[in-house]
Design an enzyme around this catalytic site. Structure first.
Site, PDB file in Angstrom:
ATOM      1  N   PHE A   1      14.249  59.999  80.289  1.00 57.87           N
ATOM      2  CA  PHE A   1      13.651  61.308  80.518  1.00 57.87           C
ATOM      3  C   PHE A   1      12.245  61.105  81.078  1.00 57.87           C
ATOM      4  CE2 PHE A   1      11.687  65.382  79.400  1.00 57.87           C
ATOM      5  CZ  PHE A   1      12.629  66.233  79.960  1.00 57.87           C
TER       6      PHE A   1
ATOM      7  N   ASP B   1      13.435  57.372  71.116  1.00 60.12           N
ATOM      8  CA  ASP B   1      13.307  58.806  71.360  1.00 60.12           C
ATOM      9  C   ASP B   1      14.610  59.452  70.872  1.00 60.12           C
ATOM     10  OD1 ASP B   1      13.343  61.400  72.393  1.00 60.12           O
ATOM     11  OD2 ASP B   1      12.337  60.847  74.254  1.00 60.12           O
TER      12      ASP B   1
ATOM     13  N   TYR C   1      13.678  71.565  68.926  1.00 59.69           N
ATOM     14  CA  TYR C   1      14.153  72.767  69.606  1.00 59.69           C
ATOM     15  C   TYR C   1      15.523  72.611  70.252  1.00 59.69           C
ATOM     16  CZ  TYR C   1      11.783  70.343  73.485  1.00 59.69           C
ATOM     17  OH  TYR C   1      11.357  69.408  74.393  1.00 59.69           O
ATOM     18  N   LYS C   2      16.124  71.441  70.156  1.00 62.43           N
ATOM     19  CA  LYS C   2      17.466  71.262  70.701  1.00 62.43           C
ATOM     20  C   LYS C   2      18.485  71.477  69.575  1.00 62.43           C
ATOM     21  CE  LYS C   2      15.729  67.952  74.148  1.00 62.43           C
ATOM     22  NZ  LYS C   2      15.699  68.835  75.319  1.00 62.43           N
TER      23      LYS C   2
ATOM     24  N   ARG D   1      25.696  69.408  82.862  1.00 62.33           N
ATOM     25  CA  ARG D   1      25.682  68.982  81.466  1.00 62.33           C
ATOM     26  C   ARG D   1      26.237  70.096  80.576  1.00 62.33           C
ATOM     27  NH1 ARG D   1      20.126  66.923  79.263  1.00 62.33           N
ATOM     28  NH2 ARG D   1      19.714  69.169  79.423  1.00 62.33           N
TER      29      ARG D   1
END
Length: 421
Positions: free
Chosen positions: A130, A206, A231-232, A380
């Site tokens: 990322f 991560d 938040y995921k 995705r």
């Protein structure tokens, strides 16, 4: 074997996790397959936000730092996150953003290595990691160079299989995302950490696409540092604070440049010199965003009604079903699976490429199937076992098939790029 929609309905009827879906506010007629980017809202979050704003802030005012537990919130939430990632109490704090937390742990790891093995000046990561992870590493090495610590190198691999050849006695830190944000590839955390340690390097993980999606055992893997977001899959809300993990064996050595007052041993003594807290509090920096942070607990409340083993079992069933249905029902169309087929090597998302992946995804979203798109050509689809149903999988593939058959995606508005795509 699922051959009809009715088979999916039967799976939903016997799903022990099905009642948890009722605790989320999901729009009618929407199939939400983007929880790997932003989790759905727990219904309790609205009432919790109102409580924090109207009562704790509006009525109790500054007293809430003590009376409502605001000051301790990063630690109390951290202990709850710890149970999902194989950490112990007082090893995790919920604070800041993933980028800031990565800067903290990467700086601490490099400082530790300069004390133990000063000749090591290489950070290893993936070229397709990322981007913010790479940007933070680049920024930190530039900063070190400005202050005279020249010679830092960011060594990037193009495939997980290249990690072994990238490790040597120059490597100080390896920084990897446990579940790859594009492909969903899942690293074997224990095996990779052991491999990195054999070469004398430190391991930073991560967990942005892992926490709440796959079982994680940081202490069992003997990892060194980890960061992640809420938040995921943890459903803390847009931009909700991230978390940071440091095992107790390294906490005494954890030194970070962001030495803010919340990380001080005596923050309210207002002393001119910095002395870090002796516990998990030393990972903190400045005053916390309490309103946003307070909502994180609503998502964690739902996780505490199940187990990561149960969530993983359903996750693999959902992703396997999606892969099978896309490859059988949509055969003949230019869709290529880039997510590992081996269940042990994938997270809770499935990614397919398509030459017109952006337009196809925009058409799916208009039809109520919300996934997301990432360059290059990657569609995705995230599967959150807390609220994704088997019937959602069937219906999403049916809509995808219809768009491919009719070329319903090939309209000008679906090719138009917006500010965040």
């Amino acid at each position: 074997m699922v051959q009809h929609r009715e088979d999916c309905l039967r799976l939903d009827a016997s799903d022990p996790l099905a009642p948890l879906r009722e605790q989320f506010a999901l729009p009618e007629g929407v199939i939400y397959l983007d929880g790997n980017s932003l989790g759905a809202r727990p219904k309790a979050s609205l009432a919790r936000a109102q409580q924090v704003v109207s009562q704790e802030w509006g009525e109790q005012l500054i007293r809430s730092w003590n009376d409502a537990g605001w000051f301790a919130l990063p630690r109390t939430l951290g202990n709850r996150v710890a149970r999902l990632i194989g950490a112990a109490d007082d090893e995790v704090v919920v604070t800041d953003s993933t980028s800031i937390n990565l800067f903290k742990v990467l700086a601490a790891a490099l400082r530790q290595q300069q004390q133990d093995a000063p000749g090591r000046r290489v950070i290893v990561s993936e070229r397709s990691n990322f981007p913010t992870d790479l940007y933070m590493a680049e920024g930190l090495t530039r900063l070190l160079g400005d202050f005279g610590s020249a010679g830092w190198t960011l060594r990037l691999i193009d495939d997980p299989a290249q990690l072994a050849s990238a490790l040597d006695d120059q490597v100080a830190v390896v920084m990897l995302t446990h579940v790859h944000y594009q492909t969903g590839h899942l690293y074997d955390m224990a095996a990779v950490t052991a491999q990195v340690h054999q070469h004398g390097a430190l391991m930073v993980w991560d967990l942005a696409h892992s926490a709440g999606a796959v079982p994680v055992d940081l202490n069992g893997a003997n990892a060194d540092y980890a960061i992640g977001c809420t938040y995921k899959y943890l459903n803390g809300g847009p931009g909700s604070p991230a978390f940071l993990w440091v095992p107790k064996r390294l906490q005494g050595r954890f030194e970070q440049p962001l030495s803010g007052w919340w990380g001080h041993a005596r923050p309210f003594a207002m002393e001119p010199g910095y002395q870090p807290s002796g516990d998990v509090g030393r990972f903190l920096c400045g005053t916390q965003g309490i309103v946003s942070m307070s909502l994180v607990g609503c998502g964690l409340d739902i996780f505490e009604q199940t187990s990561m083993a149960a969530l993983r079992q359903k996750s693999l069933a959902l992703t396997s079903l999606f892969i099978n249905l896309v490859e059988t029902r949509c055969a003949g169309y230019p869709l290529q699976l880039i997510t590992p087929r081996d269940p042990a090597r994938r997270g809770s998302q499935v990614s397919f490429t398509h030459p017109q992946g952006f337009a196809v995804m925009q058409a799916l979203i208009e039809r109520g199937v919300i996934g997301d798109y990432r360059e290059p050509q990657i569609m995705r689809f995230g599967f959150t076992p807390l609220y994704t149903r088997y019937q959602d999988v069937w219906d999403a593939v049916s809509i995808l098939l219809d768009l491919l058959q009719t070329e319903g995606w090939n309209q000008e508005r679906f090719h138009r790029r917006g500010a965040v795509t």
